[in-house]
Design a protein around this motif. Structure first.
Motif, mmCIF file in Angstrom:
data_model
loop_
_atom_site.group_PDB
_atom_site.id
_atom_site.type_symbol
_atom_site.label_atom_id
_atom_site.label_comp_id
_atom_site.label_asym_id
_atom_site.label_seq_id
_atom_site.Cartn_x
_atom_site.Cartn_y
_atom_site.Cartn_z
ATOM 1 N N ILE A 1 -2.412 -1.504 13.548
ATOM 2 C CA ILE A 1 -3.604 -0.657 13.623
ATOM 3 C C ILE A 1 -3.517 0.362 12.494
ATOM 4 C CG2 ILE A 1 -4.842 1.049 15.022
ATOM 5 C CD1 ILE A 1 -3.435 -0.479 17.460
ATOM 6 N N SER A 2 -4.571 0.403 11.682
ATOM 7 C CA SER A 2 -4.605 1.313 10.542
ATOM 8 C C SER A 2 -5.333 2.600 10.937
ATOM 9 C CB SER A 2 -5.321 0.648 9.361
ATOM 10 O OG SER A 2 -5.362 1.505 8.244
ATOM 11 N N GLU B 1 0.841 -1.198 0.000
ATOM 12 C CA GLU B 1 0.000 0.000 0.000
ATOM 13 C C GLU B 1 0.876 1.248 0.000
ATOM 14 O OE1 GLU B 1 -3.259 -0.233 -0.273
ATOM 15 O OE2 GLU B 1 -3.115 -2.426 -0.243
ATOM 16 N N ALA C 1 -8.783 1.515 12.526
ATOM 17 C CA ALA C 1 -9.195 0.137 12.255
ATOM 18 C C ALA C 1 -8.182 -0.829 12.845
ATOM 19 C CB ALA C 1 -9.329 -0.089 10.749
ATOM 20 N N PHE C 2 -8.669 -1.729 13.687
ATOM 21 C CA PHE C 2 -7.807 -2.744 14.293
ATOM 22 C C PHE C 2 -7.627 -3.892 13.313
ATOM 23 C CE2 PHE C 2 -7.354 -6.653 16.868
ATOM 24 C CZ PHE C 2 -6.143 -6.353 17.484
ATOM 25 N N GLU C 3 -6.375 -4.196 12.910
ATOM 26 C CA GLU C 3 -6.093 -5.207 11.895
ATOM 27 C C GLU C 3 -5.344 -6.412 12.461
ATOM 28 O OE1 GLU C 3 -7.079 -4.928 8.766
ATOM 29 O OE2 GLU C 3 -7.559 -2.808 8.515
ATOM 30 N N GLY C 4 -5.269 -6.503 13.766
ATOM 31 C CA GLY C 4 -4.560 -7.620 14.371
ATOM 32 C C GLY C 4 -3.156 -7.232 14.771
ATOM 33 N N ASN C 5 -2.191 -7.518 13.877
ATOM 34 C CA ASN C 5 -0.804 -7.204 14.216
ATOM 35 C C ASN C 5 -0.468 -5.729 14.013
ATOM 36 O OD1 ASN C 5 -1.015 -7.452 11.446
ATOM 37 N ND2 ASN C 5 1.088 -8.149 11.180
ATOM 38 N N ASN D 1 0.965 -3.027 16.573
ATOM 39 C CA ASN D 1 0.163 -3.359 17.755
ATOM 40 C C ASN D 1 1.048 -4.061 18.788
ATOM 41 O OD1 ASN D 1 -2.013 -3.785 19.472
ATOM 42 N ND2 ASN D 1 -2.584 -5.711 18.465
ATOM 43 N N GLU E 1 0.139 3.134 9.494
ATOM 44 C CA GLU E 1 0.048 1.851 10.176
ATOM 45 C C GLU E 1 0.890 1.887 11.443
ATOM 46 O OE1 GLU E 1 1.005 -1.423 7.653
ATOM 47 O OE2 GLU E 1 -0.732 -1.129 6.352
ATOM 48 N N THR F 1 -3.019 7.280 5.090
ATOM 49 C CA THR F 1 -3.133 6.054 5.872
ATOM 50 C C THR F 1 -1.812 5.809 6.580
ATOM 51 O OG1 THR F 1 -4.710 5.088 4.316
ATOM 52 C CG2 THR F 1 -3.607 3.577 5.816
ATOM 53 N N GLU G 1 3.321 2.210 6.704
ATOM 54 C CA GLU G 1 4.150 1.861 7.858
ATOM 55 C C GLU G 1 5.363 2.765 8.003
ATOM 56 O OE1 GLU G 1 5.488 -1.190 4.641
ATOM 57 O OE2 GLU G 1 3.716 0.020 5.154
#
Length: 361
Positions: A310-311, A237, A304-308, A328, A325, A323, A282
């Motif tokens: 956070i966006s 991205e 937005a929580f994306e797991g490893n 987490n 990143e 955007t 990132e």
């Protein structure tokens, strides 16, 4: 044994449509090489030319240094695994695997022995007498690989073989395929539109667009040093800023945009108006105060929580959406929606790039 593959100025036309446009690449013996690109970019056409199902309109394909023009698929030292696997449902697994050997006149006892050896190689010991319907998707995948290996190919050709599997199984099979390739030493040519697959498994990746090879390099270089905007956008991205180049010095340039002036690494031959700067999410940071350069005031619009990771999506006063990143890992404070911050980034982590390669070669 494994063989290298050379595509020397290869072209493939279907009527007036050019599917493959002057592709040049040398794949080393024993290499795991992936062609990565969107649907219709020509990657499957390349695979079918290497396997012998399609003849190039122009150019030469060499396998192990030998020009294979005029050789039928069964005369080439290749094995092709299709997306649908094409296993025989009425045959037990060992007969599926040894079918190519039966066609070549190999006796039953020898075929059975070879099939069991290959089942051990792909981590399916004891599955010889099972039927296809008794296997999971990942197990069927391994049987297809074992069947292809049974005829001792020097080159394995894989056409998006994991696309029908769920995400968790795809991730597991990436590691399995890579391990099998390393154990056998066979040259693998892998076709995919999934950047994660290509980056995770390959020694080198060739990124394609509209029949043209855009960049060939190792996965880390493809991601960190894309040669043009298409590669940067397709592999990962990006936040993209468009503007006019102002000054250049020692490989860095300043770009004047409606959202401010920014500095970044600049590729050769880029300049003028309508130039794009790419910076990955990132590689951006959210700060309380403006930085010395490459800084934009923003308002956080979405988290937005994306797991490893956070966006964080934020908007500038000039209407640009950014955007970012955040890892987490507990080391950063997650911003609240509506809060004011500055998006900043290091000039060395951003690149001013040309658009996609529009000429063959």
């Amino acid at each position: 044994m494994s063989a290298g593959i050379e595509l020397d100025n290869v072209v493939c036309d279907f009527g007036r449509f050019r599917a493959v446009d002057h592709v040049n690449v040398h794949i080393q013996p024993g290499e795991f090489f992936s062609f990565l690109g969107p649907s219709g970019c020509g990657k499957t056409t390349i695979l079918r030319m290497v396997s012998g199902f399609i003849e190039p309109t122009a150019g030469v394909i060499r396998i192990g240094g030998t020009d294979v023009r005029g050789q039928r698929p069964n005369q080439r030292p290749t094995a092709l695994i299709f997306q649908n696997l094409a296993l025989f449902p009425l045959m037990p697994i060992w007969e599926n695997i040894s079918f190519g050997l039966e066609v070549r006149g190999v006796g039953k006892a020898e075929r059975r022995k070879k099939a069991e050896e290959l089942l051990a190689l792909v981590d399916l010991p004891g599955a010889a007498d099972k039927m296809v319907s008794q296997l999971s998707g990942g197990q069927k995948q391994r049987v297809a690989i074992a069947r292809a290996l049974a005829v001792e190919p020097q080159v394995m050709l894989l056409d998006e073989p994991l696309s029908a599997l769920d995400l968790k199984l795809r991730q597991h099979m990436r590691a399995e395929l890579r391990a099998i390739q390393k154990r056998t030493g066979v040259t693998f040519i892998y076709i995919t539109h999934d950047q994660g697959e290509a980056l995770a498994m390959s020694d080198r990746v060739g990124v394609m667009s509209q029949g043209r090879l855009q960049q060939v390099s190792n996965p880390r270089d493809i991601y960190n040093n894309p040669v043009n905007g298409f590669v940067a956008s397709f592999v990962g991205e990006n936040n993209i800023l468009t503007g006019e180049v102002q000054t250049s010095h020692e490989g860095f340039s300043t770009l004047a945009t409606p959202h401010g002036t920014f500095r970044a690494r600049m590729a050769d031959g880029v300049g003028g108006k309508g130039v794009k700067l790419y910076v990955r999410p990132e590689h951006t940071k959210l700060a309380a105060t403006a930085g010395a350069e490459n800084s934009v005031a923003v308002t956080v619009k979405e988290v937005a929580f994306e797991g490893n990771f956070i966006s964080v999506i934020s908007d500038s006063d000039t209407g640009m959406a950014f955007t970012s990143e955040l890892r987490n890992d507990g080391s950063v404070t997650v911003p609240e929606v509506g809060s004011k911050h500055f998006v900043t980034f290091d000039a060395a982590r951003a690149a001013i790039l040309p658009d996609a390669n529009v000429t063959g070669g």
